[in-house]
Motif scaffolding. Sequence first.
Motif, PDB file in Angstrom:
ATOM      1  N   ALA A 141       0.844  -1.192   0.000  1.00 37.03           N
ATOM      2  CA  ALA A 141       0.000   0.000   0.000  1.00 37.03           C
ATOM      3  C   ALA A 141       0.876   1.237   0.000  1.00 37.03           C
ATOM      4  O   ALA A 141       2.049   1.187   0.402  1.00 37.03           O
ATOM      5  CB  ALA A 141      -0.925   0.016   1.220  1.00 37.03           C
ATOM      6  N   ALA A 142       0.309   2.338  -0.467  1.00 39.33           N
ATOM      7  CA  ALA A 142       0.962   3.641  -0.377  1.00 39.33           C
ATOM      8  C   ALA A 142       0.155   4.503   0.585  1.00 39.33           C
ATOM      9  O   ALA A 142      -1.080   4.439   0.603  1.00 39.33           O
ATOM     10  CB  ALA A 142       1.045   4.312  -1.742  1.00 39.33           C
ATOM     11  N   VAL A 143       0.847   5.294   1.387  1.00 36.34           N
ATOM     12  CA  VAL A 143       0.172   6.177   2.330  1.00 36.34           C
ATOM     13  C   VAL A 143       0.688   7.594   2.131  1.00 36.34           C
ATOM     14  O   VAL A 143       1.891   7.854   2.259  1.00 36.34           O
ATOM     15  CB  VAL A 143       0.422   5.751   3.788  1.00 36.34           C
ATOM     16  N   LEU A 144      -0.209   8.497   1.797  1.00 34.63           N
ATOM     17  CA  LEU A 144       0.103   9.924   1.769  1.00 34.63           C
ATOM     18  C   LEU A 144      -0.359  10.503   3.090  1.00 34.63           C
ATOM     19  O   LEU A 144      -1.559  10.593   3.351  1.00 34.63           O
ATOM     20  CB  LEU A 144      -0.602  10.618   0.600  1.00 34.63           C
ATOM     21  N   GLY A 145       0.588  10.846   3.950  1.00 33.36           N
ATOM     22  CA  GLY A 145       0.248  11.339   5.268  1.00 33.36           C
ATOM     23  C   GLY A 145       0.865  12.690   5.555  1.00 33.36           C
ATOM     24  O   GLY A 145       1.707  13.185   4.796  1.00 33.36           O
ATOM     25  N   CYS A 146       0.459  13.278   6.648  1.00 32.81           N
ATOM     26  CA  CYS A 146       1.021  14.548   7.094  1.00 32.81           C
ATOM     27  C   CYS A 146       2.447  14.323   7.593  1.00 32.81           C
ATOM     28  O   CYS A 146       2.801  13.234   8.054  1.00 32.81           O
ATOM     29  CB  CYS A 146       0.157  15.126   8.201  1.00 32.81           C
ATOM     30  N   ALA A 147       3.251  15.372   7.519  1.00 28.64           N
ATOM     31  CA  ALA A 147       4.629  15.297   8.001  1.00 28.64           C
ATOM     32  C   ALA A 147       4.722  15.315   9.522  1.00 28.64           C
ATOM     33  O   ALA A 147       5.815  15.149  10.081  1.00 28.64           O
ATOM     34  CB  ALA A 147       5.445  16.455   7.422  1.00 28.64           C
ATOM     35  N   ASP A 148       3.614  15.481  10.199  1.00 27.17           N
ATOM     36  CA  ASP A 148       3.575  15.543  11.663  1.00 27.17           C
ATOM     37  C   ASP A 148       4.322  14.361  12.290  1.00 27.17           C
ATOM     38  O   ASP A 148       4.094  13.205  11.924  1.00 27.17           O
ATOM     39  CB  ASP A 148       2.112  15.539  12.124  1.00 27.17           C
ATOM     40  N   LEU A 165       5.405   0.278  -8.829  1.00 29.47           N
ATOM     41  CA  LEU A 165       5.450  -0.694  -7.734  1.00 29.47           C
ATOM     42  C   LEU A 165       4.140  -1.466  -7.618  1.00 29.47           C
ATOM     43  O   LEU A 165       4.046  -2.420  -6.851  1.00 29.47           O
ATOM     44  CB  LEU A 165       5.763   0.018  -6.414  1.00 29.47           C
ATOM     45  N   GLU A 166       3.134  -1.047  -8.363  1.00 31.59           N
ATOM     46  CA  GLU A 166       1.846  -1.731  -8.460  1.00 31.59           C
ATOM     47  C   GLU A 166       1.146  -1.915  -7.113  1.00 31.59           C
ATOM     48  O   GLU A 166       0.555  -2.971  -6.839  1.00 31.59           O
ATOM     49  CB  GLU A 166       1.998  -3.074  -9.186  1.00 31.59           C
ATOM     50  N   VAL A 167       1.181  -0.889  -6.270  1.00 33.49           N
ATOM     51  CA  VAL A 167       0.391  -0.966  -5.043  1.00 33.49           C
ATOM     52  C   VAL A 167      -1.084  -0.900  -5.426  1.00 33.49           C
ATOM     53  O   VAL A 167      -1.469  -0.133  -6.314  1.00 33.49           O
ATOM     54  CB  VAL A 167       0.738   0.167  -4.049  1.00 33.49           C
ATOM     55  N   PRO A 168      -1.938  -1.692  -4.796  1.00 33.22           N
ATOM     56  CA  PRO A 168      -3.359  -1.680  -5.129  1.00 33.22           C
ATOM     57  C   PRO A 168      -4.165  -0.646  -4.348  1.00 33.22           C
ATOM     58  O   PRO A 168      -5.328  -0.422  -4.652  1.00 33.22           O
ATOM     59  CB  PRO A 168      -3.807  -3.093  -4.745  1.00 33.22           C
ATOM     60  N   LEU A 169      -3.525  -0.021  -3.345  1.00 32.27           N
ATOM     61  CA  LEU A 169      -4.255   0.878  -2.452  1.00 32.27           C
ATOM     62  C   LEU A 169      -3.413   2.101  -2.117  1.00 32.27           C
ATOM     63  O   LEU A 169      -2.227   1.982  -1.786  1.00 32.27           O
ATOM     64  CB  LEU A 169      -4.618   0.154  -1.156  1.00 32.27           C
ATOM     65  N   VAL A 170      -4.050   3.270  -2.222  1.00 32.66           N
ATOM     66  CA  VAL A 170      -3.446   4.526  -1.769  1.00 32.66           C
ATOM     67  C   VAL A 170      -4.338   5.093  -0.682  1.00 32.66           C
ATOM     68  O   VAL A 170      -5.543   5.271  -0.885  1.00 32.66           O
ATOM     69  CB  VAL A 170      -3.324   5.543  -2.919  1.00 32.66           C
ATOM     70  N   VAL A 171      -3.756   5.372   0.480  1.00 34.26           N
ATOM     71  CA  VAL A 171      -4.507   5.942   1.597  1.00 34.26           C
ATOM     72  C   VAL A 171      -4.000   7.349   1.869  1.00 34.26           C
ATOM     73  O   VAL A 171      -2.799   7.554   2.092  1.00 34.26           O
ATOM     74  CB  VAL A 171      -4.342   5.091   2.878  1.00 34.26           C
TER      75      VAL A 171
END
Length: 236
Positions: free
Chosen positions: A82-89, A130-136
């Motif tokens: 999975a890929a995660v776009l998160g805050c830099a916090d 990288l063919e991740v199936p999910l981005v959060v």
Amino acid sequence: MGDTGDGSAVTRRRLFGITAGTAATVVAGAAPATARQGRRDAEGSWRKLAEGNARFVGGHQRHPHESLRWRESLAGGQHPFAAVLGCADSRVPPELVFDHGLGDLFTVRAAGEVVDEAVLGSVEYAVEHLEVPLVVVLGHANCGAVSAAVDVVRGRGEVTGGISSLVRAIEPAVLGTPADPDDAVFLARCVDNQAKRAVRLLLERSATLRAAVAEHGVRVVAASYELTTGRVTRLT
């Protein structure tokens, strides 16, 4: 990602942890079997994240994939689920929040989950190569970047320098959130709206992501992290 002859392709391969041997496979579009098998299993990836977060919330972390042997095994390439776009916090590191380890998550972090070209390109790379199936897209309670945008919109503060660019990028989420007399409730809703808006922007700005969603079962979803309990709640 082809070789231009000036070394830039080599630099990109090193940046994303791809060796010369695996780069040819990625460029040709032939991902390893394990990656291909998980391509369409976005919900399976979410379950893995949710299970890891449940361990984190309950204080039963396994801290997987941190051993010397596992680290060495990743030298030849990466296959995150999975890929995660998160805050830099500093309080919201995805690998800890979801109780996963090296090579499990492709993480992209920007204050307030602001979607700029670098963020967009990084997410596209995770999905296409990288063919991740999910981005959060993972927002979080009491986000300082969103709070600053709220203050600016309400005329209670101002920001300068590069921070002003972040705030301007978040302002539409604040302006699109219905007013509430309770400041804490309003901020929480703005945080959720910013995560949802980031999802929309990723899909609006990227033909690559839209095609992956339409043709390969990839999912791009929003979620929110509660600082006190450690719990992640899916929003979309």
